[in-house]
Design an enzyme around this catalytic site. Sequence first.
Site, PDB file in Angstrom:
ATOM      1  N   GLN A  41       0.797  -1.227   0.000  1.00 53.34           N
ATOM      2  CA  GLN A  41       0.000   0.000   0.000  1.00 53.34           C
ATOM      3  C   GLN A  41       0.832   1.280   0.000  1.00 53.34           C
ATOM      4  O   GLN A  41       0.310   2.337  -0.353  1.00 53.34           O
ATOM      5  CB  GLN A  41      -0.953  -0.002   1.198  1.00 53.34           C
ATOM      6  N   HIS A 138       1.340  -9.300   4.724  1.00 48.54           N
ATOM      7  CA  HIS A 138       0.174  -8.411   4.583  1.00 48.54           C
ATOM      8  C   HIS A 138      -0.282  -8.499   3.115  1.00 48.54           C
ATOM      9  O   HIS A 138      -0.285  -7.518   2.387  1.00 48.54           O
ATOM     10  CB  HIS A 138       0.531  -6.987   4.998  1.00 48.54           C
ATOM     11  N   ASN A 182      -1.450 -10.849   8.657  1.00 47.35           N
ATOM     12  CA  ASN A 182      -2.458  -9.815   8.818  1.00 47.35           C
ATOM     13  C   ASN A 182      -3.785 -10.288   8.247  1.00 47.35           C
ATOM     14  O   ASN A 182      -3.888 -10.588   7.058  1.00 47.35           O
ATOM     15  CB  ASN A 182      -2.038  -8.540   8.080  1.00 47.35           C
ATOM     16  N   GLU A 183      -4.813 -10.353   9.091  1.00 51.46           N
ATOM     17  CA  GLU A 183      -6.179 -10.645   8.662  1.00 51.46           C
ATOM     18  C   GLU A 183      -6.307 -11.860   7.739  1.00 51.46           C
ATOM     19  O   GLU A 183      -6.702 -11.721   6.574  1.00 51.46           O
ATOM     20  CB  GLU A 183      -6.789  -9.413   7.980  1.00 51.46           C
ATOM     21  N   ASN A 325      -7.553  -6.116  14.315  1.00 50.18           N
ATOM     22  CA  ASN A 325      -7.858  -4.925  13.526  1.00 50.18           C
ATOM     23  C   ASN A 325      -9.353  -4.701  13.632  1.00 50.18           C
ATOM     24  O   ASN A 325     -10.134  -5.549  13.208  1.00 50.18           O
ATOM     25  CB  ASN A 325      -7.487  -5.134  12.054  1.00 50.18           C
ATOM     26  N   TYR A 327     -12.775  -2.244  13.021  1.00 44.30           N
ATOM     27  CA  TYR A 327     -13.346  -1.119  12.278  1.00 44.30           C
ATOM     28  C   TYR A 327     -14.819  -0.849  12.557  1.00 44.30           C
ATOM     29  O   TYR A 327     -15.221   0.286  12.668  1.00 44.30           O
ATOM     30  CB  TYR A 327     -13.139  -1.333  10.770  1.00 44.30           C
ATOM     31  N   GLU A 393      -4.893  -2.256  14.194  1.00 44.11           N
ATOM     32  CA  GLU A 393      -5.396  -1.290  13.207  1.00 44.11           C
ATOM     33  C   GLU A 393      -6.734  -0.769  13.701  1.00 44.11           C
ATOM     34  O   GLU A 393      -7.556  -1.534  14.201  1.00 44.11           O
ATOM     35  CB  GLU A 393      -5.671  -1.920  11.833  1.00 44.11           C
ATOM     36  N   TRP A 435      -4.698   3.232  11.903  1.00 43.93           N
ATOM     37  CA  TRP A 435      -4.591   2.981  10.464  1.00 43.93           C
ATOM     38  C   TRP A 435      -5.144   4.195   9.758  1.00 43.93           C
ATOM     39  O   TRP A 435      -6.332   4.432   9.865  1.00 43.93           O
ATOM     40  CB  TRP A 435      -5.356   1.714  10.045  1.00 43.93           C
ATOM     41  N   GLU A 442      -5.548   1.764  -1.414  1.00 41.07           N
ATOM     42  CA  GLU A 442      -6.540   1.019  -0.642  1.00 41.07           C
ATOM     43  C   GLU A 442      -7.105  -0.129  -1.485  1.00 41.07           C
ATOM     44  O   GLU A 442      -8.295  -0.182  -1.799  1.00 41.07           O
ATOM     45  CB  GLU A 442      -7.640   1.984  -0.157  1.00 41.07           C
ATOM     46  N   TRP A 443      -6.198  -1.059  -1.877  1.00 45.21           N
ATOM     47  CA  TRP A 443      -6.594  -2.288  -2.557  1.00 45.21           C
ATOM     48  C   TRP A 443      -7.544  -2.031  -3.733  1.00 45.21           C
ATOM     49  O   TRP A 443      -7.257  -1.172  -4.551  1.00 45.21           O
ATOM     50  CB  TRP A 443      -7.166  -3.292  -1.539  1.00 45.21           C
TER      51      TRP A 443
END
Length: 491
Positions: A41, A138, A182-183, A325, A327, A393, A435, A442-443
Site C-alpha cells: 500500500q 500483509h 495480517n487478517e 484490527n 473497524y 489497526e 490505520w 486502498e486495494w
Amino acid sequence: MRILFISLVLAATVFGYEDEPLAYGNFPDGFVWGVATSAYQIEGGWDEGGKGLSIWDVFTTDWDSNGKVACDSYHKYKEDVQLIVNLNVTHYRFSIAWTRIFPDGVGETVNEEGILYYNNLIDELKRNNIEPVVTLYHWDLPHALEEQGGWLNADIAVWFEEYARACFVNFGDRVKFWITLNEPYVVAHLGYGIGIFAPGISGSGTSEYIAAHNLLRAHAKAYRLYEREFKNQQGGIIGITLDAGWPIPEDDSQPNIDAAERNIQFDLGWFANPIFSENGDYPQIMKEKIAEKSQLQGYEKSRLPEFTQQEIIELKGSSDFFGHNFYRGFMVADFQSDIGSISQDADKDTFVYADPTWYTTGSSWLNVTPFAMRSILNWIKTTYNNPKIYITENGVSDKAGNLDDFGRVYWYKHYINNVLKATMDGADVKGYFAWSLMDNFEWNAGYTEKFGLHSVNFTDPALPRRPKKSTELFSAIVRSNGFIEGLIPCE
Ligand SMILES: *[C@@H]1O[C@H](CO)[C@@H](O)[C@H](O)[C@H]1NC(C)=O
Ligand SMILES: *[C@@H]1O[C@H](CO)[C@@H](O)[C@H](O)[C@H]1NC(C)=O
C-alpha cells in the site's frame, strides 16, 4: 430479501446510535501507541532492488491505479519516519514484502538489496527511538508461489516458515515485535472465496476453507520456529493479527442473539479458536453447521478441513498476544440460507446489514460505530480467557482527503475512548495502532478511499505528505496516555 424494511425500522428504534458520554481516564502504564501501514500500500518500487512480482502486482495489471509507485516509501522512508516521530508515538507497524526477501518466494539465498532496504528502515526507526513492529505477511504473496497454488498448496506452511526464518535471522536483533499474518480472514474470504482481492479465486465455502487451513498451519509453523530457535536469544514477542466486525443482534430474541454469536464464531472464531481456545480447533458451531450442510449438498465429507493431532498441538497457544484490527459493528438477524447456496456466508445462516442511523464513511463497508469497539474487546476477553490484546489497526476513510478532517477527529476520539472504557471493564489491552500513517493504495478502491492521518498528493510527482487536523487530537491522546480533563474535551 426477507422483511428488510421492518428489520431496519426495528433496528433503528432498538439500537439507534446515540452519542454516549465519553470517559476521562488514563491507559495503563506502558500502553503502546503506534501507527500502521503495509508494504504494497505504501512502498512502490515494485520492480526495484531485485524484488519479484507479487500477486497484487499481477492482479492490478489492467487497473487504472496500482501500487507500482504508491507513496514511494521505498525511497521516502526517512521522511515517513519523521512523520511518525512528530505524532509522538513509540511504535511503527509496517510489513515486509516477501518478494523483496525471496523474489520467487523460496530460495537458497536471500535478496541482499531487499534485506538492505528493511535494515535501513529499521535503523532509521531505532535512531529515532521508534520500535519496529513487523508484519511478515500483509497479502502480497510472491506470484511464483501462487503459480504453485499459493495458499491452497499445503507446502506453503514450509515456504512461509523459511521466509519467516530469513526475517528472524536478518532483523531479529532489532525487531522485538512480530506479527505473522495480517487478517487471514480477508486473505481466505476475499482472495480465495469471493475472489475480489488477489489472487482473485472464487471458491467460497470450498477453496477459502482450504486457504484458511493453510494460513493457520503456516502461522503455527512460524510461531513455533521463533519459539524454538530465536526467542531465548532475541527476546521478542510474536503473534497474529485477526479481524472481524462486531455483530449486534437485531433484537433480544434468542434466535437473533444466537445468530450474532454464530456470526462472530464464523468470522473471528474461525482463526481465533484454534489458537486461543483450549481445544485448539475450529469452533464447534462451524464444524457442525458445515458438516451438516456438506452432507445435504452431496459432499463425501465436510467442506471444512480437519487438523491433525500434531497440528492442533502446534496451533494451541501459538500467539503471545491477540492482535485485532477493528473497524465496525453491524446488525445481525437469524436467517435460514438456501441449501443450494454454497458459500461461507450461507454457512453462517445469518443476515447482516448496517443501521441507517449510523454515520457513513468513504468506504461502503464502513460505518461509524465506536461503542462496538468496547463490545468486541470485552467479547475477546471473556471468550479467550483474558488474553493480552493489541488493536493493531483502527481508522476511518473519507473520499475528500482534506486536511480539516473533522470526521476522523470524531472517529479517533470516540473509538479510542471506547478502548479506554474496555480497559476499565478489565480487558487487557496493551496497545493501539492507528490505520494509517498516510493516505495510500486502498486495494480494490485504489487511491479513492483515504485512511491517512497525513494526506499524500498523488498527482504531484514529489508525493508530498501533509499532516491532517486529526494528527493533533491523536497526538494529544498519545502524549497524555488517555483523556485528561482540561486537555481533551470529552463532550
Ligand atoms: C512530540 O513530538 C514533537 C516533535 O517531534 C517533539 O518536539 C515533542 O517534544 C514531543 N512531545 C513529547 C511529549 O514527547
Ligand atoms: C496536488 O498537486 C498538484 C500538482 O502539483 C497541484 O496542482 C495541486 O494543487 C495539489 N493539490 C493540493 C491539494 O495541494
